[in-house]
Motif scaffolding. Structure first.
Motif, PDB file in Angstrom:
ATOM      1  N   GLU A  36      13.390 -13.683  25.890  1.00 34.41           N
ATOM      2  CA  GLU A  36      11.978 -13.450  25.595  1.00 34.41           C
ATOM      3  C   GLU A  36      11.135 -13.371  26.868  1.00 34.41           C
ATOM      4  O   GLU A  36      10.070 -12.743  26.884  1.00 34.41           O
ATOM      5  N   PHE A  37      11.602 -13.965  27.958  1.00 36.52           N
ATOM      6  CA  PHE A  37      10.821 -13.943  29.186  1.00 36.52           C
ATOM      7  C   PHE A  37      10.904 -12.598  29.894  1.00 36.52           C
ATOM      8  O   PHE A  37      10.026 -12.262  30.688  1.00 36.52           O
ATOM      9  N   ARG A  38      11.945 -11.836  29.602  1.00 37.37           N
ATOM     10  CA  ARG A  38      11.996 -10.469  30.115  1.00 37.37           C
ATOM     11  C   ARG A  38      10.854  -9.650  29.508  1.00 37.37           C
ATOM     12  O   ARG A  38      10.175  -8.885  30.195  1.00 37.37           O
ATOM     13  N   HIS A  39      10.632  -9.844  28.225  1.00 40.07           N
ATOM     14  CA  HIS A  39       9.539  -9.158  27.536  1.00 40.07           C
ATOM     15  C   HIS A  39       8.194  -9.654  28.057  1.00 40.07           C
ATOM     16  O   HIS A  39       7.269  -8.868  28.296  1.00 40.07           O
ATOM     17  N   ALA A  40       8.068 -10.955  28.259  1.00 45.13           N
ATOM     18  CA  ALA A  40       6.823 -11.515  28.787  1.00 45.13           C
ATOM     19  C   ALA A  40       6.525 -10.973  30.180  1.00 45.13           C
ATOM     20  O   ALA A  40       5.374 -10.625  30.495  1.00 45.13           O
TER      21      ALA A  40
ATOM     22  N   ALA B 220      -1.514  -7.528  21.744  1.00 44.21           N
ATOM     23  CA  ALA B 220      -0.089  -7.809  21.560  1.00 44.21           C
ATOM     24  C   ALA B 220       0.498  -8.481  22.794  1.00 44.21           C
ATOM     25  O   ALA B 220       1.310  -9.408  22.691  1.00 44.21           O
ATOM     26  N   ALA B 221       0.084  -8.027  23.978  1.00 44.35           N
ATOM     27  CA  ALA B 221       0.577  -8.627  25.219  1.00 44.35           C
ATOM     28  C   ALA B 221       0.120 -10.077  25.345  1.00 44.35           C
ATOM     29  O   ALA B 221       0.886 -10.947  25.789  1.00 44.35           O
ATOM     30  N   ARG B 222      -1.107 -10.345  24.937  1.00 45.23           N
ATOM     31  CA  ARG B 222      -1.593 -11.727  24.989  1.00 45.23           C
ATOM     32  C   ARG B 222      -0.806 -12.635  24.055  1.00 45.23           C
ATOM     33  O   ARG B 222      -0.540 -13.798  24.380  1.00 45.23           O
ATOM     34  N   ARG B 223      -0.416 -12.103  22.907  1.00 50.07           N
ATOM     35  CA  ARG B 223       0.394 -12.909  21.981  1.00 50.07           C
ATOM     36  C   ARG B 223       1.754 -13.209  22.577  1.00 50.07           C
ATOM     37  O   ARG B 223       2.270 -14.337  22.464  1.00 50.07           O
ATOM     38  N   VAL B 224       2.352 -12.217  23.224  1.00 48.90           N
ATOM     39  CA  VAL B 224       3.646 -12.429  23.890  1.00 48.90           C
ATOM     40  C   VAL B 224       3.509 -13.506  24.957  1.00 48.90           C
ATOM     41  O   VAL B 224       4.347 -14.414  25.072  1.00 48.90           O
ATOM     42  N   ALA B 225       2.449 -13.423  25.762  1.00 47.25           N
ATOM     43  CA  ALA B 225       2.238 -14.406  26.823  1.00 47.25           C
ATOM     44  C   ALA B 225       2.035 -15.803  26.248  1.00 47.25           C
ATOM     45  O   ALA B 225       2.588 -16.790  26.755  1.00 47.25           O
ATOM     46  N   HIS B 226       1.262 -15.898  25.177  1.00 49.44           N
ATOM     47  CA  HIS B 226       1.006 -17.190  24.548  1.00 49.44           C
ATOM     48  C   HIS B 226       2.307 -17.830  24.058  1.00 49.44           C
ATOM     49  O   HIS B 226       2.566 -19.018  24.318  1.00 49.44           O
ATOM     50  N   HIS B 227       3.128 -17.054  23.373  1.00 47.61           N
ATOM     51  CA  HIS B 227       4.401 -17.591  22.865  1.00 47.61           C
ATOM     52  C   HIS B 227       5.333 -17.972  24.018  1.00 47.61           C
ATOM     53  O   HIS B 227       6.040 -18.988  23.939  1.00 47.61           O
ATOM     54  N   ALA B 228       5.332 -17.172  25.084  1.00 46.36           N
ATOM     55  CA  ALA B 228       6.202 -17.483  26.216  1.00 46.36           C
ATOM     56  C   ALA B 228       5.759 -18.770  26.907  1.00 46.36           C
ATOM     57  O   ALA B 228       6.597 -19.581  27.332  1.00 46.36           O
TER      58      ALA B 228
END
Length: 414
Positions: A265-269, A317-325
């Motif tokens: 998941e951090f690759r995506h982040a 969407a990018a902010r959601r990815v960052a939040h989850h990461a």
């Protein structure tokens, strides 16, 4: 060039062998000697006020030229703001003054802290870039012109130039230091940081500036997770060799070290850092773009041309990815038996020439995670190389304790 130690200068002042005014005079003499070849400054105070008291009395500080100062121009590295004079100090500058420090000079910045290079030269690697965007602050400390300087990091603009110039750089936890009065590029990512001659100097300064004495603790033996990043293009062999050299020295000094990897998941982040940065920079620099586009340097101008096309849905969407990461990293580190992570600070040595400020790919993820990072120079031949210490969000003390341990291990090595 011998770097100036903040702690050594303060010890001499407290012992009475050096006055605060004499300490500042030493830095002014060093500036007069080295600045013509290094070009780290855009303005200096010709008649600085030097307080006689305060825990940082006698310490001259460089202020990156996107940070407001009431006594010196703040020009953002851009002709658009030539000779612009703020009415007030940024809170970080006001805090330094309350501690007795002397904000002596404004250090060069790439235009609006992006990637169009400055005129600053690397004192420790002639002919190679000093990095960006806090090039002037890193170079000023590396050249022994200042014992302390402020920078900012949105991608890698503290850790990378510190590594390239062979000094200690600290990117604290997000929002530990106030960014009010600092020209914004990305409000989600912009982070104030410090440059100093040693991890001990940096820890002492950060503890005072942040008003958190618990940050400055003695070095202890850390438990280290060794991270060879696989979420982006690999580092150059010399950077990996420096990381392995640091590992071997740390192990010989008693540190427990084991391999550490990040979930996919951090690759995506990592990939989403650009979406967040670019969407926000288009808004942060909207006035400059709309009214002075032709005055913007070419790389920034092209960046903003493209950034303005990013849609809000992609940004959200990018902010959601960052939040989850961020939450995932918090849990991973909390549930591990590790104190810190150890990884590369930059892809390799500073690139030759001055057309580029280098590559921030080994810093961007950690900036987005908001976690504290410290780069420490690794002993060896040739231009500087550093390793990066990373701790949990809010655990700046642990990152600096580990950095002090590494620094001592590097000094004491056989």
């Amino acid at each position: 060039m011998t770097m100036l130690s903040l702690l050594s200068m303060r010890a001499r002042i407290e012992a009475g062998s050096l006055t605060p005014a004499e300490a500042v005079a030493l830095t002014r003499d060093a500036i007069a000697e080295h600045e013509p070849s290094i070009r780290a400054f855009v303005a200096t105070d010709p008649d600085p006020h030097v307080p006689d008291t305060g825990p940082l009395s006698g310490i001259a500080v460089g202020i990156k030229d996107i940070i407001d100062t009431a006594h010196l121009p703040t020009q953002m590295g851009s002709s658009i703001y030539r000779d612009w004079q703020p009415r007030a100090d940024a809170p970080i500058v006001a805090r330094l003054k309350r501690l007795g420090a002397v904000p002596l000079a404004k250090t060069t910045t790439t235009a609006f802290a992006f990637i169009d290079p400055t005129e600053t030269r690397n004192p420790r690697a002639p002919g190679r870039t000093p990095g960006g965007s806090s090039a002037g602050s890193a170079a000023a400390v590396a050249a022994g012109m200042l014992p302390l300087a402020l920078g900012t990091q949105t991608g890698g603009s503290v850790i990378r130039p510190a590594a390239y110039c062979g000094v200690v750089g600290v990117k604290p936890s997000f929002r530990l230091l106030p960014t009010v009065g600092v020209k914004c590029f990305s409000w989600t990512l912009d982070t104030l940081g410090l440059f100093a001659a040693s991890a001990a100097d940096a820890a002492h300064a950060l503890a005072l500036i942040a008003g958190r004495p618990e940050i400055d603790q003695p070095a202890t033996v850390p438990r280290i997770g060794l991270l060879i990043p696989d979420y982006c293009e690999a580092a150059e062999p010399e950077a990996l060799e420096a990381l392995d050299r640091a590992r071997a020295i740390a192990e010989a000094a008693g540190a427990g070290i084991r391999a550490f990897t990040l979930p996919d998941e951090f690759r995506h982040a990592f990939d989403e850092h650009a979406t967040i940065q670019d969407f926000e920079s288009a808004q942060a620099l909207a006035w400059e773009y709309e009214t002075h586009r032709d005055s913007l340097p070419p790389l920034l101008r092209a960046h903003l041309d493209t950034s303005r096309t990013i849609e809000a849905a992609a940004y959200d969407a990018a902010r959601r990815v960052a939040h989850h990461a961020r939450r995932s990293l918090r849990d991973i580190l909390r549930n591990s038996d590790l104190d810190v992570l150890l990884t590369v600070s930059a892809p390799g040595r500073a690139p030759e020439g001055y057309a580029s400020t280098g590559d921030s790919r080994f810093n961007r993820l950690w900036t987005m995670m908001g976690v504290p990072c410290v780069t420490v120079p690794v002993p060896g031949e040739g231009p500087p190389l550093g390793v990066q210490v990373i701790a949990r969000f809010g655990d700046d003390a642990r990152a600096l304790v580990a950095a002090k341990f590494l620094e001592k291990a590097f000094t004491d090595r056989p």
